[in-house]
Design an enzyme around this catalytic site. Structure first.
Site, PDB file in Angstrom:
ATOM      1  N   SER A   1      -2.188 -42.248   0.106  1.00  0.00           N
ATOM      2  CA  SER A   1      -2.433 -43.687   0.085  1.00  0.00           C
ATOM      3  C   SER A   1      -1.787 -44.388   1.271  1.00  0.00           C
ATOM      4  O   SER A   1      -0.657 -44.092   1.656  1.00  0.00           O
ATOM      5  CB  SER A   1      -1.891 -44.310  -1.202  1.00  0.00           C
ATOM      6  OG  SER A   1      -2.834 -44.264  -2.227  1.00  0.00           O
TER       7      SER A   1
ATOM      8  N   SER B   1      -7.219 -46.200   0.326  1.00  0.00           N
ATOM      9  CA  SER B   1      -7.024 -46.964  -0.902  1.00  0.00           C
ATOM     10  C   SER B   1      -6.966 -46.025  -2.102  1.00  0.00           C
ATOM     11  O   SER B   1      -5.920 -45.856  -2.727  1.00  0.00           O
ATOM     12  CB  SER B   1      -8.147 -47.983  -1.083  1.00  0.00           C
ATOM     13  OG  SER B   1      -8.061 -48.628  -2.336  1.00  0.00           O
TER      14      SER B   1
END
Length: 472
Positions: A366, A381
């Site tokens: 992430s 994301s």
């Protein structure tokens, strides 16, 4: 939904004028085997914005030649290419983006999207709702597709779906996007009935939509480790996205779900690093961290074996283009861009405006970097699957993130400096500004229209980069 036609005579005149400005033939568009030559593929080598035959090609502007060996090797492994094919693919994608940008400007409300295909992205297809546009599209060496729905109509339908999802929840129909290749708004759902209920609640015509059954339930990628990681409040970990500056302050862009404003960070070496200055999640998935004086922003992404992968800009790559990701858990992996402006419902809420890709990722990746050639694309994301069996991931595009926080991407092409005054007295173009397709600026006494989304930087003045700007 009925198509709103423009007056035929005006359309024909506008397209004829545009076609006269554009060089016929996107090199490699008829077959995927040929790499573009500068003369054949310069998106504006005959336009008023380019008075010299030495005007740079799109590939030169976007530094398609700057891809390091580590990125090319990842493309070879994940896309099944050899080295020469990977290099030609990056060149073709740069040129295709410029051609698509000019045709989007010419077609106006008829435009229904564009995408590349082929092992080397040698074929560019541009969709329109008006058959009268076909000659202008083909004059640019692209394949024309005449479809029913414009991109604007499909985007409006997806927006209605997003509002309905926000009002009623959509965890069983978590992914919604405009698929330009099928000219539909696609809803991915665990249960088809959930997709149909969402379409009905949004009032979206079934003729606009396509339902795709999928067991995937995307989620943010938390609990990170390894590589270029950073720690949040001495507990959770995420991956650094792209180094940025804001005035004299240095820092980096990352995902919003990694931390809230005020959270402290430390580097992979556990040295105190900085503080989250802003964070948005859900809604979007963007954040930035201001670093302390011990850390210096560089125009690089860490590649395989610690190699520096240079970042030369932030021009958005087209649908179908190759894209590679660097993350602290799984390192370098590549795939292709499937759709822009995708909406995803995670357990924590819905985010919009992300890009859907075939690149794999796992918890720990992430916030990490997505890059196409040498152009920054966004920060990781979430997604589904893994890098063993394959998966789907979504990234927050970098340009909206930069614009939201007033950041400047650190680049080898001159970015990372303080945003400047307009480039010429009386001009409105300014380095550090994020421009979207269709935006207009003045520079040097002339007016220019933006063809591809990017953050402006010194050396990318409108008169210098016909791949990004068209004189009007």
């Amino acid at each position: 939904m009925p198509h709103r036609h423009r007056p035929t005579r005006a359309v024909g005149a506008a397209l004829a004028a545009t076609a006269a400005l554009l060089v016929a033939g996107l090199s490699g568009s008829a077959s995927a085997g040929a790499a573009p030559s500068p003369a054949a593929s310069s998106p504006a080598s005959s336009s008023p914005a380019s008075s010299s035959p030495a005007a740079p090609t799109a590939a030169a502007t976007l530094r398609a030649d700057a891809a390091p060996p580590a990125l090319l090797r990842a493309m070879e492994r994940d896309l099944g290419l050899d080295r020469e094919q990977a290099e030609r693919r990056l060149v073709n994608e740069a040129e295709a983006g410029a051609v698509a940008g000019r045709l989007r400007a010419a077609l106006g409300g008829d435009f229904a999207g564009a995408w590349v295909r082929g092992a080397e992205s040698g074929t560019l297809t541009v969709a329109t709702t008006d058959a009268a546009d076909v000659p202008a599209i083909e004059a640019r060496g692209a394949v024309a597709a005449v479809v029913r729905h414009s991109l604007a109509d499909l985007d409006a339908a997806r927006a209605r779906l997003d509002r309905a999802a926000g009002a009623r929840g959509a965890t069983d129909a978590p992914v919604r996007y405009v698929d330009v290749r099928t000219n539909t708004v696609t809803v991915q759902a665990v249960r088809p009935a959930a997709a149909r209920a969402l379409l009905a609640a949004a009032g979206v015509d079934a003729g606009l939509a396509r339902v795709e059954t999928s067991a995937e339930r995307p989620r943010p990628l938390y609990d990170l480790r390894g590589g270029e990681a950073y720690y949040i409040n001495n507990s959770g970990r995420c991956s650094v996205g792209f180094p940025v500056t804001k005035g004299t302050q240095q820092g980096f862009a990352t995902a919003g779900h990694c931390g809230r404003a005020g959270a402290s960070t430390s580097g992979a070496n556990r040295v105190a690093q900085g503080t989250f200055q802003g964070s948005v999640f859900p809604g979007r998935d963007m954040a930035w961290v201001a670093a302390n004086s011990q850390w210096t922003a560089t125009p690089y992404v860490s590649g395989a074996g610690g190699q520096n992968v240079q970042v030369a800009g932030s021009t958005q790559a087209p649908v179908g283009a190759s894209v590679c990701r660097s993350g602290s858990t799984t390192g370098w992996h590549c795939g292709t861009i499937q759709q822009h402006d995708t909406s995803v419902t995670y357990p924590e809420g819905t985010i919009t405006g992300v890009t859907r890709t075939t690149v794999c990722a796992e918890p720990g990746d992430s916030g990490g970097s997505y890059i196409s050639g040498s152009q920054a694309q966004g920060v990781t994301s979430g997604g589904s699957g893994n890098c063993g069996s394959g998966g789907t991931t979504f990234f927050q595009p970098i340009n909206p993130l930069l614009q939201n926080y007033g950041l400047t991407l650190k680049t080898t092409g001159g970015g990372g400096e303080d945003p400047g005054e307009p480039g010429e007295p009386g001009g409105t173009w300014a380095a550090g500004t994020v421009y979207r397709p269709g935006d207009t600026v003045t520079y040097g006494g002339a007016t220019y229209r933006c063809l591809q989304g990017h953050q402006a930087q010194r050396g990318w003045e409108p008169s210098n980069v016909p791949a990004l700007w068209q004189r009007v």
